[in-house]
Motif scaffolding. Sequence first.
Motif, PDB file in Angstrom:
ATOM      1  N   UNK A   1      -9.024  -2.562  -2.656  1.00 53.57           N
ATOM      2  CA  UNK A   1      -9.346  -3.951  -3.019  1.00 53.57           C
ATOM      3  C   UNK A   1      -9.549  -4.165  -4.522  1.00 53.57           C
ATOM      4  N   UNK A   2     -10.289  -3.301  -5.223  1.00 54.47           N
ATOM      5  CA  UNK A   2     -10.452  -3.542  -6.670  1.00 54.47           C
ATOM      6  C   UNK A   2      -9.132  -3.487  -7.446  1.00 54.47           C
ATOM      7  N   UNK A   3      -8.261  -2.563  -7.064  1.00 57.73           N
ATOM      8  CA  UNK A   3      -6.966  -2.448  -7.740  1.00 57.73           C
ATOM      9  C   UNK A   3      -6.115  -3.677  -7.433  1.00 57.73           C
ATOM     10  N   UNK A   4      -6.117  -4.072  -6.167  1.00 52.53           N
ATOM     11  CA  UNK A   4      -5.373  -5.268  -5.755  1.00 52.53           C
ATOM     12  C   UNK A   4      -5.913  -6.503  -6.461  1.00 52.53           C
ATOM     13  N   UNK A   5      -7.228  -6.626  -6.542  1.00 53.50           N
ATOM     14  CA  UNK A   5      -7.843  -7.776  -7.214  1.00 53.50           C
ATOM     15  C   UNK A   5      -7.422  -7.828  -8.680  1.00 53.50           C
ATOM     16  N   UNK A   6      -7.379  -6.681  -9.339  1.00 55.88           N
ATOM     17  CA  UNK A   6      -7.000  -6.644 -10.751  1.00 55.88           C
ATOM     18  C   UNK A   6      -5.534  -7.049 -10.944  1.00 55.88           C
ATOM     19  N   UNK A   7      -4.657  -6.542 -10.089  1.00 56.32           N
ATOM     20  CA  UNK A   7      -3.229  -6.860 -10.211  1.00 56.32           C
ATOM     21  C   UNK A   7      -2.974  -8.337  -9.922  1.00 56.32           C
ATOM     22  N   UNK A   8      -3.570  -8.839  -8.848  1.00 58.47           N
ATOM     23  CA  UNK A   8      -3.394 -10.255  -8.501  1.00 58.47           C
ATOM     24  C   UNK A   8      -3.968 -11.146  -9.602  1.00 58.47           C
ATOM     25  N   UNK A   9      -5.097 -10.753 -10.177  1.00 58.90           N
ATOM     26  CA  UNK A   9      -5.702 -11.532 -11.264  1.00 58.90           C
ATOM     27  C   UNK A   9      -4.773 -11.616 -12.466  1.00 58.90           C
ATOM     28  N   UNK A  10      -4.116 -10.531 -12.791  1.00 60.14           N
ATOM     29  CA  UNK A  10      -3.180 -10.524 -13.915  1.00 60.14           C
ATOM     30  C   UNK A  10      -2.000 -11.449 -13.635  1.00 60.14           C
ATOM     31  N   UNK A  11      -1.444 -11.361 -12.433  1.00 63.40           N
ATOM     32  CA  UNK A  11      -0.290 -12.191 -12.076  1.00 63.40           C
ATOM     33  C   UNK A  11      -0.682 -13.672 -12.051  1.00 63.40           C
ATOM     34  N   UNK A  12      -1.765 -13.989 -11.348  1.00 64.92           N
ATOM     35  CA  UNK A  12      -2.209 -15.386 -11.280  1.00 64.92           C
ATOM     36  C   UNK A  12      -2.646 -15.896 -12.650  1.00 64.92           C
ATOM     37  N   UNK A  13      -3.281 -15.036 -13.446  1.00 64.88           N
ATOM     38  CA  UNK A  13      -3.692 -15.425 -14.786  1.00 64.88           C
ATOM     39  C   UNK A  13      -2.511 -15.839 -15.638  1.00 64.88           C
ATOM     40  N   UNK A  14      -1.408 -15.129 -15.496  1.00 63.69           N
ATOM     41  CA  UNK A  14      -0.196 -15.452 -16.245  1.00 63.69           C
ATOM     42  C   UNK A  14       0.381 -16.793 -15.796  1.00 63.69           C
TER      43      UNK A  14
ATOM     44  N   UNK B   1     -12.859 -19.633 -19.929  1.00 63.39           N
ATOM     45  CA  UNK B   1     -13.262 -19.439 -21.327  1.00 63.39           C
ATOM     46  C   UNK B   1     -12.295 -18.498 -22.042  1.00 63.39           C
ATOM     47  N   UNK B   2     -11.932 -17.401 -21.387  1.00 58.13           N
ATOM     48  CA  UNK B   2     -10.976 -16.458 -21.993  1.00 58.13           C
ATOM     49  C   UNK B   2      -9.631 -17.132 -22.237  1.00 58.13           C
ATOM     50  N   UNK B   3      -9.172 -17.926 -21.283  1.00 56.92           N
ATOM     51  CA  UNK B   3      -7.905 -18.632 -21.435  1.00 56.92           C
ATOM     52  C   UNK B   3      -7.952 -19.557 -22.647  1.00 56.92           C
ATOM     53  N   UNK B   4      -9.041 -20.310 -22.771  1.00 58.54           N
ATOM     54  CA  UNK B   4      -9.186 -21.209 -23.913  1.00 58.54           C
ATOM     55  C   UNK B   4      -9.269 -20.463 -25.231  1.00 58.54           C
TER      56      UNK B   4
ATOM     57  N   UNK C   1      -2.563 -16.506 -20.902  1.00 63.22           N
ATOM     58  CA  UNK C   1      -2.818 -16.154 -19.507  1.00 63.22           C
ATOM     59  C   UNK C   1      -2.725 -14.670 -19.245  1.00 63.22           C
ATOM     60  N   UNK C   2      -1.794 -13.987 -19.902  1.00 61.27           N
ATOM     61  CA  UNK C   2      -1.667 -12.536 -19.739  1.00 61.27           C
ATOM     62  C   UNK C   2      -2.932 -11.838 -20.247  1.00 61.27           C
ATOM     63  N   UNK C   3      -3.358 -12.188 -21.441  1.00 60.47           N
ATOM     64  CA  UNK C   3      -4.549 -11.544 -22.006  1.00 60.47           C
ATOM     65  C   UNK C   3      -5.812 -11.896 -21.225  1.00 60.47           C
ATOM     66  N   UNK C   4      -5.964 -13.186 -20.894  1.00 55.55           N
ATOM     67  CA  UNK C   4      -7.134 -13.606 -20.114  1.00 55.55           C
ATOM     68  C   UNK C   4      -7.093 -12.983 -18.724  1.00 55.55           C
ATOM     69  N   UNK C   5      -5.903 -12.953 -18.118  1.00 53.23           N
ATOM     70  CA  UNK C   5      -5.745 -12.368 -16.786  1.00 53.23           C
ATOM     71  C   UNK C   5      -6.017 -10.873 -16.772  1.00 53.23           C
ATOM     72  N   UNK C   6      -5.645 -10.181 -17.841  1.00 49.27           N
ATOM     73  CA  UNK C   6      -5.895  -8.741 -17.930  1.00 49.27           C
ATOM     74  C   UNK C   6      -7.390  -8.452 -17.982  1.00 49.27           C
ATOM     75  N   UNK C   7      -8.092  -9.143 -18.856  1.00 47.77           N
ATOM     76  CA  UNK C   7      -9.544  -8.939 -18.952  1.00 47.77           C
ATOM     77  C   UNK C   7     -10.223  -9.389 -17.671  1.00 47.77           C
ATOM     78  N   UNK C   8      -9.833 -10.561 -17.184  1.00 47.96           N
ATOM     79  CA  UNK C   8     -10.398 -11.074 -15.943  1.00 47.96           C
ATOM     80  C   UNK C   8     -10.121 -10.107 -14.788  1.00 47.96           C
ATOM     81  N   UNK C   9      -8.928  -9.537 -14.757  1.00 47.36           N
ATOM     82  CA  UNK C   9      -8.567  -8.597 -13.691  1.00 47.36           C
ATOM     83  C   UNK C   9      -9.456  -7.369 -13.670  1.00 47.36           C
ATOM     84  N   UNK C  10      -9.753  -6.820 -14.832  1.00 48.34           N
ATOM     85  CA  UNK C  10     -10.646  -5.655 -14.901  1.00 48.34           C
ATOM     86  C   UNK C  10     -12.048  -6.037 -14.419  1.00 48.34           C
ATOM     87  N   UNK C  11     -12.545  -7.166 -14.910  1.00 46.32           N
ATOM     88  CA  UNK C  11     -13.875  -7.624 -14.489  1.00 46.32           C
ATOM     89  C   UNK C  11     -13.873  -7.919 -12.985  1.00 46.32           C
ATOM     90  N   UNK C  12     -12.834  -8.576 -12.507  1.00 46.70           N
ATOM     91  CA  UNK C  12     -12.739  -8.916 -11.090  1.00 46.70           C
ATOM     92  C   UNK C  12     -12.679  -7.658 -10.217  1.00 46.70           C
TER      93      UNK C  12
END
Length: 157
Positions: A64-77, A141-144, A11-22
């Motif tokens: 918003x982009x910075x917030x989206x990335x941080x929230x994505x990382x936290x939720x991804x985890x 997909x990243x999570x899997x 989740x950390x790795x998927x959330x990090x990549x997802x956060x940047x894309x998000x």
Amino acid sequence: MGYAGLGVKAGVFAGLIYGVVNGIVTYITLLSIKELITSVISANLPPNVPISAEYIYQLTLTTAPITAAIISLILGTIIGAVYGWIYDRIPGKKPITKGLVTGIALWFISMLLSLPNIGYGLYYVFNKVIRELLMALIYGALLGIFFNRFHSKRFRE
């Protein structure tokens, strides 16, 4: 019960990549519907407010982009931990399939939570439905993929 620890790592790795894309997608989306956003802000600003709709939009565009990335990382985890914990009960045989099922479930929940935003118009809602589905599938997909990598590594050692 399950593999919550592996799920957290995935989740950390998927959330990090997802956060940047998000963050990037959020920025592009905000740019593409600037007129809509500023008109909605203008319509909802109380009279005699010293800040303009344009200023609020610029502030949103910056944060918003910075917030989206941080929230994505936290939720991804967090979602990764849940994914690992209930891994054996998620439909599918492969981790990527299970991740995609998880992504679709997240998308569905996200759509239910965003129903109050319908006031922004059909274009916004359609854009959000498609964008959120693609983003949920990317995260799933990243999570899997990461879960499979960490899970396989665990049994090789």
